[in-house]
Motif scaffolding. Structure first.
Motif, PDB file in Angstrom:
ATOM      1  N   GLY A 134       0.828  -1.203   0.000  1.00 24.44           N
ATOM      2  CA  GLY A 134       0.000   0.000   0.000  1.00 24.44           C
ATOM      3  C   GLY A 134       0.860   1.251   0.000  1.00 24.44           C
ATOM      4  N   PHE A 135       0.218   2.360   0.274  1.00 22.82           N
ATOM      5  CA  PHE A 135       0.896   3.648   0.265  1.00 22.82           C
ATOM      6  C   PHE A 135       0.743   4.315   1.632  1.00 22.82           C
ATOM      7  N   GLY A 136       1.759   5.054   1.990  1.00 21.47           N
ATOM      8  CA  GLY A 136       1.741   5.779   3.259  1.00 21.47           C
ATOM      9  C   GLY A 136       2.634   6.992   3.166  1.00 21.47           C
ATOM     10  N   PRO A 137       2.986   7.588   4.307  1.00 21.45           N
ATOM     11  CA  PRO A 137       3.890   8.739   4.305  1.00 21.45           C
ATOM     12  C   PRO A 137       5.227   8.364   3.668  1.00 21.45           C
ATOM     13  N   SER A 138       5.770   9.270   2.884  1.00 24.56           N
ATOM     14  CA  SER A 138       7.025   8.998   2.194  1.00 24.56           C
ATOM     15  C   SER A 138       8.169   8.832   3.189  1.00 24.56           C
ATOM     16  N   GLY A 139       9.011   7.842   2.927  1.00 25.19           N
ATOM     17  CA  GLY A 139      10.153   7.602   3.800  1.00 25.19           C
ATOM     18  C   GLY A 139      10.933   6.398   3.325  1.00 25.19           C
ATOM     19  N   TYR A 140      11.959   6.015   4.076  1.00 25.82           N
ATOM     20  CA  TYR A 140      12.786   4.852   3.745  1.00 25.82           C
ATOM     21  C   TYR A 140      13.058   4.101   5.039  1.00 25.82           C
ATOM     22  N   GLU A 141      12.654   2.835   5.060  1.00 26.24           N
ATOM     23  CA  GLU A 141      12.776   2.060   6.296  1.00 26.24           C
ATOM     24  C   GLU A 141      12.787   0.577   5.974  1.00 26.24           C
ATOM     25  N   VAL A 142      13.572  -0.171   6.724  1.00 34.00           N
ATOM     26  CA  VAL A 142      13.549  -1.630   6.678  1.00 34.00           C
ATOM     27  C   VAL A 142      13.605  -2.113   8.120  1.00 34.00           C
ATOM     28  N   SER A 143      12.562  -2.788   8.563  1.00 27.92           N
ATOM     29  CA  SER A 143      12.520  -3.322   9.926  1.00 27.92           C
ATOM     30  C   SER A 143      12.098  -4.780   9.889  1.00 27.92           C
ATOM     31  N   VAL A 144      12.712  -5.570  10.769  1.00 28.60           N
ATOM     32  CA  VAL A 144      12.467  -7.012  10.819  1.00 28.60           C
ATOM     33  C   VAL A 144      12.037  -7.385  12.231  1.00 28.60           C
ATOM     34  N   VAL A 145      11.055  -8.280  12.331  1.00 27.58           N
ATOM     35  CA  VAL A 145      10.579  -8.724  13.636  1.00 27.58           C
ATOM     36  C   VAL A 145      11.612  -9.646  14.274  1.00 27.58           C
ATOM     37  N   SER A 146      11.480  -9.847  15.575  1.00 27.44           N
ATOM     38  CA  SER A 146      12.343 -10.814  16.249  1.00 27.44           C
ATOM     39  C   SER A 146      11.923 -12.233  15.864  1.00 27.44           C
ATOM     40  N   ASN A 147      12.879 -13.133  15.794  1.00 28.86           N
ATOM     41  CA  ASN A 147      12.641 -14.524  15.389  1.00 28.86           C
ATOM     42  C   ASN A 147      11.886 -14.606  14.052  1.00 28.86           C
ATOM     43  N   PRO A 148      12.396 -13.992  12.996  1.00 31.89           N
ATOM     44  CA  PRO A 148      11.651 -13.977  11.725  1.00 31.89           C
ATOM     45  C   PRO A 148      11.447 -15.356  11.114  1.00 31.89           C
ATOM     46  N   LEU A 149      12.439 -16.249  11.275  1.00 28.31           N
ATOM     47  CA  LEU A 149      12.313 -17.576  10.669  1.00 28.31           C
ATOM     48  C   LEU A 149      11.153 -18.346  11.277  1.00 28.31           C
ATOM     49  N   THR A 150      11.010 -18.257  12.586  1.00 23.13           N
ATOM     50  CA  THR A 150       9.905 -18.959  13.262  1.00 23.13           C
ATOM     51  C   THR A 150       8.567 -18.339  12.914  1.00 23.13           C
ATOM     52  N   ARG A 151       8.498 -17.016  12.948  1.00 24.31           N
ATOM     53  CA  ARG A 151       7.223 -16.324  12.745  1.00 24.31           C
ATOM     54  C   ARG A 151       6.785 -16.361  11.277  1.00 24.31           C
ATOM     55  N   ALA A 152       7.718 -16.604  10.344  1.00 18.74           N
ATOM     56  CA  ALA A 152       7.350 -16.692   8.927  1.00 18.74           C
ATOM     57  C   ALA A 152       6.421 -17.863   8.656  1.00 18.74           C
ATOM     58  N   PHE A 153       6.466 -18.889   9.514  1.00 18.02           N
ATOM     59  CA  PHE A 153       5.632 -20.077   9.332  1.00 18.02           C
ATOM     60  C   PHE A 153       4.379 -20.046  10.210  1.00 18.02           C
ATOM     61  N   ARG A 154       4.143 -18.941  10.893  1.00 21.38           N
ATOM     62  CA  ARG A 154       2.979 -18.833  11.768  1.00 21.38           C
ATOM     63  C   ARG A 154       1.766 -18.380  10.952  1.00 21.38           C
ATOM     64  N   GLN A 155       0.728 -19.224  10.921  1.00 22.30           N
ATOM     65  CA  GLN A 155      -0.465 -18.895  10.145  1.00 22.30           C
ATOM     66  C   GLN A 155      -1.352 -17.908  10.893  1.00 22.30           C
ATOM     67  N   VAL A 156      -1.912 -16.963  10.145  1.00 26.95           N
ATOM     68  CA  VAL A 156      -2.857 -16.008  10.710  1.00 26.95           C
ATOM     69  C   VAL A 156      -4.239 -16.176  10.086  1.00 26.95           C
ATOM     70  N   GLY A 157      -4.370 -17.142   9.205  1.00 29.40           N
ATOM     71  CA  GLY A 157      -5.639 -17.428   8.530  1.00 29.40           C
ATOM     72  C   GLY A 157      -5.417 -18.533   7.518  1.00 29.40           C
ATOM     73  N   PRO A 158      -6.480 -18.989   6.875  1.00 30.65           N
ATOM     74  CA  PRO A 158      -6.324 -20.032   5.860  1.00 30.65           C
ATOM     75  C   PRO A 158      -5.420 -19.542   4.730  1.00 30.65           C
ATOM     76  N   PHE A 159      -4.303 -20.246   4.536  1.00 30.60           N
ATOM     77  CA  PHE A 159      -3.350 -19.923   3.475  1.00 30.60           C
ATOM     78  C   PHE A 159      -2.806 -18.497   3.600  1.00 30.60           C
ATOM     79  N   GLN A 160      -2.684 -18.021   4.829  1.00 29.72           N
ATOM     80  CA  GLN A 160      -2.068 -16.728   5.094  1.00 29.72           C
ATOM     81  C   GLN A 160      -1.083 -16.885   6.246  1.00 29.72           C
TER      82      GLN A 160
END
Length: 204
Positions: free
Chosen positions: A59-85
């Motif tokens: 989507g679109f938001g206020p203009s800027g430049y940022e890269v942020s990563v959550v803690s334990n990204p490898l584990t949380r990448a496999f955490r489902q939040v819905g069917p096929f999501q």
């Protein structure tokens, strides 16, 4: 001892093998042409972006430049939040563009985008130059419809988002559960085209 059963199985296996081989001929024939590659690239990329936007990860938001990563990204990448999501693990902001990075969602979107793009590429090339896919005249016009319908079926949540319809969580969940059926429909369309491939080229 009767060999009818084994003969039938051998014949069925040969038919399936021929069907997949012919489908490969149709796909390679379509992608060997510039128009086929353009259709694959344009519609595949457009669908992928719409898919990610439909998940509200782009989507679109206020203009800027940022890269942020959550803690334990490898584990949380496999955490489902819905069917096929699956859960996003990073936020990337480049100018006004904001992207939530969910690797498995993006992988699924890329697979669907490739299937939609290949379906439309085969359909367009079969319509414009059926000989390129070793298809008979008129097959492209017919095969294009299921490819388009399958592509639109994939974009259900995005279409609702674009037209501004307030969808309930249950409706969005229904669209997500339709994803396996959509994959089957897209693969079925390609196999249907493969069943129309002429196994022997016609002479000049």
């Amino acid at each position: 001892m009767s060999t009818d059963g084994s003969t039938d199985k051998t014949g069925a296996a040969a038919s399936i093998q021929r069907l997949f081989r012919n489908t490969g001929v149709a796909v390679s024939g379509a992608l060997s042409r510039r128009d086929g590659r353009v259709v694959l690239g344009v519609f595949g990329l457009a669908y992928f972006l719409l898919y990610v936007a439909g998940l509200r990860h782009l989507g679109f938001g206020p203009s800027g430049y940022e890269v942020s990563v959550v803690s334990n990204p490898l584990t949380r990448a496999f955490r489902q939040v819905g069917p096929f999501q699956w859960e996003p693990v990073a936020l990337v902001v480049v100018g006004p563009v904001e992207l939530l990075v969910a690797p498995l969602n993006m992988l699924l979107g890329a697979i669907l985008a490739a299937l939609v793009g290949v379906n439309l590429a085969v359909s367009v090339v079969a319509w414009r130059g059926p000989a390129a896919c070793r298809l008979g005249p008129g097959v492209g016009a017919v095969s294009g419809l299921p490819g388009l319908l399958s592509g639109f079926a994939c974009c259900g949540p995005t279409i609702l988002l674009v037209v501004g319809v307030q969808a309930s969580a249950g409706l969005l969940s229904l669209f997500q559960w339709l994803l396996p059926l959509t994959v089957v429909a897209l693969l079925g369309t390609l196999l249907w085209v493969g069943s129309r491939v002429e196994t022997v080229r016609q002479g000049p």
